[in-house]
Design a protein around this motif. Structure first.
Motif, PDB file in Angstrom:
ATOM      1  N   LYS A 161      -2.705  -2.460  -7.561  1.00  0.00           N
ATOM      2  CA  LYS A 161      -3.254  -3.244  -6.458  1.00  0.00           C
ATOM      3  C   LYS A 161      -2.727  -4.674  -6.499  1.00  0.00           C
ATOM      4  O   LYS A 161      -2.327  -5.238  -5.466  1.00  0.00           O
ATOM      5  CB  LYS A 161      -4.782  -3.235  -6.511  1.00  0.00           C
ATOM      6  N   SER A 162      -2.716  -5.271  -7.677  1.00  0.00           N
ATOM      7  CA  SER A 162      -2.220  -6.645  -7.804  1.00  0.00           C
ATOM      8  C   SER A 162      -0.719  -6.713  -7.525  1.00  0.00           C
ATOM      9  O   SER A 162      -0.232  -7.678  -6.927  1.00  0.00           O
ATOM     10  CB  SER A 162      -2.517  -7.187  -9.199  1.00  0.00           C
ATOM     11  N   GLN A 183       1.039  -9.075  -4.738  1.00  0.00           N
ATOM     12  CA  GLN A 183       2.056 -10.061  -5.107  1.00  0.00           C
ATOM     13  C   GLN A 183       3.382  -9.827  -4.403  1.00  0.00           C
ATOM     14  O   GLN A 183       4.077 -10.785  -4.027  1.00  0.00           O
ATOM     15  CB  GLN A 183       2.278 -10.044  -6.620  1.00  0.00           C
ATOM     16  N   THR A 184       3.749  -8.563  -4.229  1.00  0.00           N
ATOM     17  CA  THR A 184       5.083  -8.247  -3.713  1.00  0.00           C
ATOM     18  C   THR A 184       5.106  -7.950  -2.214  1.00  0.00           C
ATOM     19  O   THR A 184       6.172  -7.964  -1.596  1.00  0.00           O
ATOM     20  CB  THR A 184       5.674  -7.037  -4.451  1.00  0.00           C
ATOM     21  N   GLY A 185       3.946  -7.648  -1.640  1.00  0.00           N
ATOM     22  CA  GLY A 185       3.904  -7.266  -0.238  1.00  0.00           C
ATOM     23  C   GLY A 185       4.293  -5.827   0.008  1.00  0.00           C
ATOM     24  O   GLY A 185       4.427  -5.396   1.157  1.00  0.00           O
ATOM     25  N   VAL A 186       4.445  -5.056  -1.044  1.00  0.00           N
ATOM     26  CA  VAL A 186       4.762  -3.630  -0.943  1.00  0.00           C
ATOM     27  C   VAL A 186       3.454  -2.850  -0.908  1.00  0.00           C
ATOM     28  O   VAL A 186       2.504  -3.176  -1.623  1.00  0.00           O
ATOM     29  CB  VAL A 186       5.633  -3.174  -2.140  1.00  0.00           C
ATOM     30  N   SER A 187       3.375  -1.820  -0.083  1.00  0.00           N
ATOM     31  CA  SER A 187       2.140  -1.042   0.021  1.00  0.00           C
ATOM     32  C   SER A 187       1.785  -0.411  -1.327  1.00  0.00           C
ATOM     33  O   SER A 187       2.655  -0.194  -2.174  1.00  0.00           O
ATOM     34  CB  SER A 187       2.304   0.069   1.064  1.00  0.00           C
ATOM     35  N   GLU A 188       0.512  -0.118  -1.506  1.00  0.00           N
ATOM     36  CA  GLU A 188       0.092   0.537  -2.747  1.00  0.00           C
ATOM     37  C   GLU A 188       0.748   1.900  -2.892  1.00  0.00           C
ATOM     38  O   GLU A 188       1.015   2.352  -4.008  1.00  0.00           O
ATOM     39  CB  GLU A 188      -1.440   0.657  -2.790  1.00  0.00           C
ATOM     40  N   TYR A 189       1.009   2.565  -1.770  1.00  0.00           N
ATOM     41  CA  TYR A 189       1.742   3.833  -1.835  1.00  0.00           C
ATOM     42  C   TYR A 189       3.142   3.610  -2.411  1.00  0.00           C
ATOM     43  O   TYR A 189       3.593   4.333  -3.317  1.00  0.00           O
ATOM     44  CB  TYR A 189       1.861   4.457  -0.442  1.00  0.00           C
TER      45      TYR A 189
END
Length: 373
Positions: free
Chosen positions: A65-66, A70-76
């Motif tokens: 989740k963090s 931080q990266t803007g990438v989806s959790e998927y």
């Protein structure tokens, strides 16, 4: 007198054994089967900043989740990439954390911070990856069929270098220079041995003039002539001018295989750094015959090459074997990284004889061979 330093840790015994357990061999086969996907997974981890964020989290690690925040990438996206990274031992899970926290593993450290690994990775991604799909066709035709990914107007990658897109060009030159440049500090005192320093040196395949400039900085009297394709000599002339050595570095443009291309005569030394691996064995003999005709009785011919059977570490030999595939599908279709004996034999067929061989220069990767008439 022939002086040969051979501290190679390699022998035929390594390649005559098959002691791996069947279950481990099957796992290795799966790694190969999925390697195109895993390679691109690593590229995504690097370029999306995921691996760097994990490194920055330290020993405690960071949650999916963090990472997403931080990266803007989806959790998927984080989940599929990090799960693969776990399978590849690039990252690991902190066993003492209350929730699943990712930390960097040793392999991940090298992917992020090791210059050799980064140079190889970028080169494979930007130069070789798309063209590698044509490897089989290249083996059959003897031509670099993968080069078509950059355009159909070239027969070898060397003609295309000055026209490659900036990112691809950067990756190619970083790959080329990293390997040759690391041996220069050890090679210079050998070439310019006190009492027999060359006053005239011909650098065949001089590329961007890095060796020529290094020679001029090392020795105040030497004059270097670079022989290379027109696109490369133009860059070499500019670099020599910017370094303040335009009066001591000159160029001769042409394809060294072409009959009309002449080698400057009676030079004290001829230098070829990571050049002969760009040609087939018959072509190497042809080039050396041309050099033989131009050489004087005292001319020393230096060949700096990474020879895969003279490497101290298995990873180095593996990298050189893999680089041969680049030559097959992208560079020219007919050359490779050579073994010591096959390169020596091809050169000696021209009339030269080996006078000196020093192995394990430049972080143990390079061999410097000296030939004379």
């Amino acid at each position: 007198m022939i002086f040969i330093m051979d501290s190679s840790a390699f022998s035929a015994e390594k390649y005559s054994q098959d002691k791996i357990r069947a279950v481990d061999a099957r796992f290795e086969a799966q790694k190969i089967a999925f390697s195109p996907l895993t390679f691109q997974a690593v590229r995504a981890l690097l370029e999306l900043g995921i691996l760097k964020a994990i490194e920055d989290s330290g020993e405690n690690g960071i949650s999916a989740k963090s990472l997403s925040q931080q990266t803007g990438v989806s959790e998927y996206g984080i989940s599929v990439l990090c799960e693969m990274a776990l399978g590849m031992n690039i990252i690991k899970i902190n066993p003492s954390s209350a929730q699943e926290q990712f930390t960097l593993a040793k392999t991940g450290h090298f992917l992020l911070n090791d210059t050799l690994t980064k140079v190889n990775f970028n080169f494979c991604n930007d130069i070789c990856y798309k063209g590698a799909f044509s490897l089989k066709e290249s083996v059959i035709s003897g031509k670099p069929e993968g080069l078509g990914t950059f355009g159909s107007q070239w027969t070898t990658i060397y003609e295309a270098l000055s026209s490659l897109p900036p990112r691809e060009q950067k990756s190619w030159f970083e790959f080329d220079h990293f390997y040759s440049d690391i041996a220069f500090p050890e090679a210079l005192p050998i070439v310019f041995q006190k009492g027999s320093e060359p006053k005239t040196l011909v650098d065949i395949g001089g590329n961007t003039a890095k060796w020529a400039i290094a020679c001029c900085r090392y020795n105040p009297d030497v004059h270097v002539t670079i022989v290379d394709l027109p696109g490369q000599t133009a860059v070499a002339e500019q670099n020599a001018r910017e370094a303040g050595f335009s009066h001591r570095i000159s160029t001769a443009s042409g394809n060294v295989l072409a009959q009309e291309t002449e080698i400057p005569r009676e030079a004290d030394a001829v230098w070829m750094s990571q050049f002969l691996d760009c040609f087939s064995l018959p072509q190497i003999t042809k080039i050396l015959r041309k050099i033989y005709e131009a050489a004087g009785k005292q001319t020393k011919v230096y060949v700096l090459e990474p020879l895969w059977d003279r490497q101290q570490f298995e990873g180095s030999a593996y990298s050189l074997m893999a680089t041969s595939l680049y030559f097959t599908c992208m560079a020219n279709g007919n050359s490779k990284m050579y073994r010591f004996q096959e390169l020596k034999d091809a050169i000696e067929q021209s009339g030269f004889r080996l006078n000196d061989a020093r192995h394990n220069l430049g972080s143990n990767a390079y061999s410097l061979l000296e030939f004379k008439k």
